[in-house]
Design a protein around this motif. Structure first.
Motif, PDB file in Angstrom:
ATOM      1  N   LEU A 180      85.121  41.755  49.314  1.00 32.56           N
ATOM      2  CA  LEU A 180      84.854  42.863  49.091  1.00 32.56           C
ATOM      3  C   LEU A 180      84.305  43.498  49.780  1.00 32.56           C
ATOM      4  O   LEU A 180      83.520  44.973  51.004  1.00 32.56           O
ATOM      5  CB  LEU A 180      84.800  43.329  47.765  1.00 32.56           C
ATOM      6  N   GLY A 181      82.265  43.126  50.450  1.00 34.41           N
ATOM      7  CA  GLY A 181      81.044  42.865  50.529  1.00 34.41           C
ATOM      8  C   GLY A 181      80.224  43.325  49.491  1.00 34.41           C
ATOM      9  O   GLY A 181      79.316  44.550  50.102  1.00 34.41           O
ATOM     10  N   TYR A 182      80.224  43.565  48.195  1.00 43.76           N
ATOM     11  CA  TYR A 182      80.152  44.269  47.475  1.00 43.76           C
ATOM     12  C   TYR A 182      78.428  43.839  47.505  1.00 43.76           C
ATOM     13  O   TYR A 182      78.241  41.920  47.452  1.00 43.76           O
ATOM     14  CB  TYR A 182      80.540  44.210  45.694  1.00 43.76           C
ATOM     15  N   LYS A 183      77.232  44.332  47.320  1.00 42.20           N
ATOM     16  CA  LYS A 183      75.884  44.242  47.538  1.00 42.20           C
ATOM     17  C   LYS A 183      75.235  43.857  46.020  1.00 42.20           C
ATOM     18  O   LYS A 183      74.329  43.204  46.208  1.00 42.20           O
ATOM     19  CB  LYS A 183      75.282  44.665  48.543  1.00 42.20           C
ATOM     20  N   GLY A 184      75.517  45.029  45.661  1.00 41.51           N
ATOM     21  CA  GLY A 184      74.521  45.017  44.095  1.00 41.51           C
ATOM     22  C   GLY A 184      73.816  46.100  44.918  1.00 41.51           C
ATOM     23  O   GLY A 184      73.266  46.655  45.440  1.00 41.51           O
ATOM     24  N   ASN A 185      72.874  45.839  43.381  1.00 36.68           N
ATOM     25  CA  ASN A 185      71.324  46.244  43.816  1.00 36.68           C
ATOM     26  C   ASN A 185      70.739  45.685  44.900  1.00 36.68           C
ATOM     27  O   ASN A 185      69.779  44.508  44.140  1.00 36.68           O
ATOM     28  CB  ASN A 185      70.952  46.653  42.988  1.00 36.68           C
ATOM     29  N   MET A 186      70.097  46.792  46.044  1.00 37.50           N
ATOM     30  CA  MET A 186      68.990  45.267  46.640  1.00 37.50           C
ATOM     31  C   MET A 186      67.771  45.917  47.492  1.00 37.50           C
ATOM     32  O   MET A 186      68.357  47.773  47.476  1.00 37.50           O
ATOM     33  CB  MET A 186      70.461  45.125  47.681  1.00 37.50           C
ATOM     34  N   PRO A 187      66.683  45.429  47.831  1.00 35.17           N
ATOM     35  CA  PRO A 187      66.033  46.314  47.784  1.00 35.17           C
ATOM     36  C   PRO A 187      66.666  46.907  49.432  1.00 35.17           C
ATOM     37  O   PRO A 187      66.722  45.759  50.039  1.00 35.17           O
ATOM     38  CB  PRO A 187      64.684  45.457  48.352  1.00 35.17           C
ATOM     39  N   ASN A 188      65.905  48.020  49.964  1.00 33.27           N
ATOM     40  CA  ASN A 188      66.122  48.663  50.968  1.00 33.27           C
ATOM     41  C   ASN A 188      65.181  49.208  51.402  1.00 33.27           C
ATOM     42  O   ASN A 188      63.768  49.829  50.827  1.00 33.27           O
ATOM     43  CB  ASN A 188      67.340  49.697  51.244  1.00 33.27           C
ATOM     44  N   VAL A 189      65.139  49.635  53.466  1.00 32.43           N
ATOM     45  CA  VAL A 189      64.022  50.271  53.535  1.00 32.43           C
ATOM     46  C   VAL A 189      64.578  51.848  53.726  1.00 32.43           C
ATOM     47  O   VAL A 189      65.440  52.463  54.444  1.00 32.43           O
ATOM     48  CB  VAL A 189      63.522  49.671  54.989  1.00 32.43           C
ATOM     49  N   TRP A 190      63.115  52.674  52.980  1.00 31.83           N
ATOM     50  CA  TRP A 190      63.581  54.255  53.677  1.00 31.83           C
ATOM     51  C   TRP A 190      62.641  54.663  54.633  1.00 31.83           C
ATOM     52  O   TRP A 190      61.785  55.177  54.257  1.00 31.83           O
ATOM     53  CB  TRP A 190      64.149  55.437  52.380  1.00 31.83           C
ATOM     54  N   ASN A 191      63.648  55.375  55.887  1.00 28.49           N
ATOM     55  CA  ASN A 191      62.599  56.490  56.704  1.00 28.49           C
ATOM     56  C   ASN A 191      62.839  57.805  56.482  1.00 28.49           C
ATOM     57  O   ASN A 191      62.582  59.129  56.941  1.00 28.49           O
ATOM     58  CB  ASN A 191      63.389  55.582  58.031  1.00 28.49           C
ATOM     59  N   GLY A 192      63.055  57.886  54.752  1.00 28.02           N
ATOM     60  CA  GLY A 192      63.460  60.154  54.960  1.00 28.02           C
ATOM     61  C   GLY A 192      64.281  60.585  55.313  1.00 28.02           C
ATOM     62  O   GLY A 192      65.078  60.024  55.984  1.00 28.02           O
TER      63      GLY A 192
END
Length: 240
Positions: A187-199
């Motif tokens: 399915l490609g489900y990643k769950g809760n993962m850290p990411n980078v938010w650029n606003g």
């Protein structure tokens, strides 16, 4: 859209979101459902839940050898292997169905499952002179085509028994497969993962006629400070 993609889209809409990714390829190590069900009591279950789980696991298997083999054939016809994807049997979906059937509150399910398998054998013997698991794939699919498509306008209680049986097995096959490690990866489900938010993107800000305060932008969206613990003054103002 092929049938596997159709089934996957149903699963994506009900248990996960996001794009589907390429699943495990044949030859890679599998993790079947029985492994998932065999672990020791865990802290995120209550004592009562762990007790019931152990009671169910201690019971004899629900399916006998013939029934398990027939159900395996049926589940693989519902969700077969392809060049890129695994089959239902690769994660022991029948083990999942067997476990669910042993639940003490599933007496109706038990009757329907074994009755449905008897119906398949009787139907196939009558039409082809052989049990369902021993028939050709074409013969098996010809039988399933008569029960795989129910009329949604007809209440479940008014549908033929064999139609409801196939619908139940199809639903359990999908649930068992796409809640396994291999299915989740497919399915490609990643769950809760850290990411980078650029606003918020500039075009969205412009659309709403707003903009970032440069001071807050530097404090909140500077990725070089993403591991810095925020500090606040006594009045609730963000310092860093």
């Amino acid at each position: 859209m092929d049938r596997r993609k159709s089934l996957k889209s149903i699963m994506l809409g009900s248990v996960a979101t996001g794009l589907a990714a390429t699943g495990c390829k044949p030859g890679e190590k599998t993790t079947d459902v029985s492994e998932t069900l065999a672990h020791e009591p865990v802290k995120w279950r209550t004592k009562y839940e762990n007790k019931i789980l152990e009671e169910i696991k201690s019971e004899d298997n629900f399916f006998n050898d013939h029934q398990r083999e027939t159900m395996t054939v049926l589940c693989d016809l519902i969700l077969p292997a392809t060049e890129n994807y695994k089959a239902a049997s690769d994660v022991d979906v029948v083990g999942f169905i067997d476990f669910m059937a042993r639940d003490r509150e599933s007496e109706a399910m038990q009757t329907d499952l074994k009755g449905g398998l008897m119906w398949l054998d009787h139907k196939c013997n009558t039409e082809n002179g052989v049990e369902f698991k021993g028939a050709t794939e074409a013969q098996q699919k010809e039988i399933l085509d008569t029960i795989a498509y129910y009329d949604p306008e007809v209440p479940e209680s008014e549908r033929p028994f064999e139609v409801n049986f196939f619908s139940m097995v199809r639903n359990m096959t999908m649930t068992g497969f796409y809640t396994s490690k291999i299915g989740i990866e497919e399915l490609g489900y990643k769950g809760n993962m850290p990411n980078v938010w650029n606003g918020v993107p500039d075009d969205v800000l412009e659309q709403h006629g707003v903009s970032y305060d440069p001071e807050w932008l530097a404090k909140c969206v500077d990725q070089s400070k993403r591991n810095t613990i925020a500090e606040w003054d006594e009045n609730g103002n963000l310092l860093t």
